[in-house]
Design a protein around this motif. Structure first.
Motif, PDB file in Angstrom:
ATOM      1  N   VAL A   2      34.562  36.074  42.418  1.00 39.53           N
ATOM      2  CA  VAL A   2      35.323  36.008  41.630  1.00 39.53           C
ATOM      3  C   VAL A   2      36.579  35.420  41.545  1.00 39.53           C
ATOM      4  CG1 VAL A   2      36.631  37.857  40.121  1.00 39.53           C
ATOM      5  CG2 VAL A   2      34.263  38.665  40.576  1.00 39.53           C
ATOM      6  N   GLN A   3      37.284  34.740  40.856  1.00 38.95           N
ATOM      7  CA  GLN A   3      37.934  34.201  41.534  1.00 38.95           C
ATOM      8  C   GLN A   3      39.519  34.975  40.326  1.00 38.95           C
ATOM      9  OE1 GLN A   3      37.241  30.490  41.500  1.00 38.95           O
ATOM     10  NE2 GLN A   3      38.259  30.035  43.517  1.00 38.95           N
ATOM     11  N   LEU A   4      40.224  34.638  40.604  1.00 38.26           N
ATOM     12  CA  LEU A   4      41.249  34.877  39.050  1.00 38.26           C
ATOM     13  C   LEU A   4      42.758  33.555  38.930  1.00 38.26           C
ATOM     14  CD1 LEU A   4      43.224  38.528  39.841  1.00 38.26           C
ATOM     15  CD2 LEU A   4      41.255  37.574  37.760  1.00 38.26           C
ATOM     16  N   VAL A   5      42.423  33.452  37.995  1.00 37.76           N
ATOM     17  CA  VAL A   5      43.019  30.788  37.658  1.00 37.76           C
ATOM     18  C   VAL A   5      44.517  31.531  37.336  1.00 37.76           C
ATOM     19  CG1 VAL A   5      42.824  29.659  37.011  1.00 37.76           C
ATOM     20  CG2 VAL A   5      40.970  30.339  38.319  1.00 37.76           C
ATOM     21  N   GLU A   6      45.568  30.695  38.095  1.00 35.09           N
ATOM     22  CA  GLU A   6      46.890  31.480  37.123  1.00 35.09           C
ATOM     23  C   GLU A   6      47.367  30.833  36.534  1.00 35.09           C
ATOM     24  OE1 GLU A   6      47.930  35.724  39.818  1.00 35.09           O
ATOM     25  OE2 GLU A   6      48.224  32.846  40.841  1.00 35.09           O
ATOM     26  N   GLY A  26      33.626  34.180  36.375  1.00 34.36           N
ATOM     27  CA  GLY A  26      32.402  34.368  37.821  1.00 34.36           C
ATOM     28  C   GLY A  26      31.884  35.555  37.130  1.00 34.36           C
ATOM     29  N   SER A  27      30.921  36.113  37.922  1.00 31.78           N
ATOM     30  CA  SER A  27      30.169  37.089  37.330  1.00 31.78           C
ATOM     31  C   SER A  27      30.561  38.545  37.906  1.00 31.78           C
ATOM     32  CB  SER A  27      29.042  37.171  38.634  1.00 31.78           C
ATOM     33  OG  SER A  27      27.992  35.757  38.513  1.00 31.78           O
ATOM     34  N   ILE A  28      30.998  38.813  35.992  1.00 36.00           N
ATOM     35  CA  ILE A  28      32.418  40.239  35.702  1.00 36.00           C
ATOM     36  C   ILE A  28      31.416  40.632  34.924  1.00 36.00           C
ATOM     37  CG2 ILE A  28      34.089  41.086  35.679  1.00 36.00           C
ATOM     38  CD1 ILE A  28      35.598  37.779  35.306  1.00 36.00           C
ATOM     39  N   TRP A 111      42.574  39.813  42.996  1.00 34.09           N
ATOM     40  CA  TRP A 111      44.593  38.774  43.345  1.00 34.09           C
ATOM     41  C   TRP A 111      44.330  37.745  43.567  1.00 34.09           C
ATOM     42  CZ3 TRP A 111      48.734  41.903  43.073  1.00 34.09           C
ATOM     43  CH2 TRP A 111      48.158  43.194  43.092  1.00 34.09           C
ATOM     44  N   GLY A 112      44.953  36.784  42.464  1.00 35.32           N
ATOM     45  CA  GLY A 112      45.798  35.638  42.349  1.00 35.32           C
ATOM     46  C   GLY A 112      46.129  35.243  42.955  1.00 35.32           C
ATOM     47  N   GLN A 113      46.444  33.498  43.406  1.00 33.30           N
ATOM     48  CA  GLN A 113      46.925  32.873  44.252  1.00 33.30           C
ATOM     49  C   GLN A 113      48.186  32.999  44.621  1.00 33.30           C
ATOM     50  OE1 GLN A 113      45.547  31.818  41.801  1.00 33.30           O
ATOM     51  NE2 GLN A 113      46.799  29.742  41.165  1.00 33.30           N
TER      52      GLN A 113
END
Length: 121
Positions: A2-6, A26-28, A111-113
């Motif tokens: 899973v990724q959070l892309v800001e 991602g696979s959510i 969390w995102g980056q």
């Protein structure tokens, strides 16, 4: 995975506006809540705004009336519209999501980056 892309940070003059976006990929299975936090130099990370799956929102007192959080559930994306920006809004803004990933049975925090927002003349 899973990724959070800001996206959407940058430099803006006082009184200006910016819009931040964050997409959970991602696979959510399900996203329960999404929100934005910020951390200024020398300060602790603080909640800016949060929205749950039903649409309820809460905001830090310092941004009420100026910032608006919204969400596109179909895209697992959260937005933060920031108006009337002030120098004290300068910080790194982090996206947060409480979600259930495929294969998991409980919700976890992701969390995102981080994206830099600078308000300066």
């Amino acid at each position: 995975q899973v990724q959070l892309v800001e996206s959407g940070g940058g430099l803006v003059q006082p009184g200006g506006s910016l819009r931040l976006s964050c997409a959970a990929t991602g696979s959510i299975v399900r996203v329960n809540a999404m929100g934005w936090y910020r951390q200024a130099p020398g300060k602790q990370r603080e909640l800016v705004a949060r929205i749950i799956s039903g649409g309820s929102t809460n905001y830090a007192d310092s941004v009420k009336g100026r910032f608006t959080i919204s969400r596109d559930n179909a895209k697992n994306t959260v937005y933060l519209q920031m108006n009337s920006l002030r120098p004290e809004d300068t910080a790194v803004y982090y996206c947060n999501a409480a979600l259930i990933r495929v294969g998991d049975f409980t919700s976890r925090n992701y969390w995102g980056q981080g994206t830099q927002v600078t308000v300066s003349a």
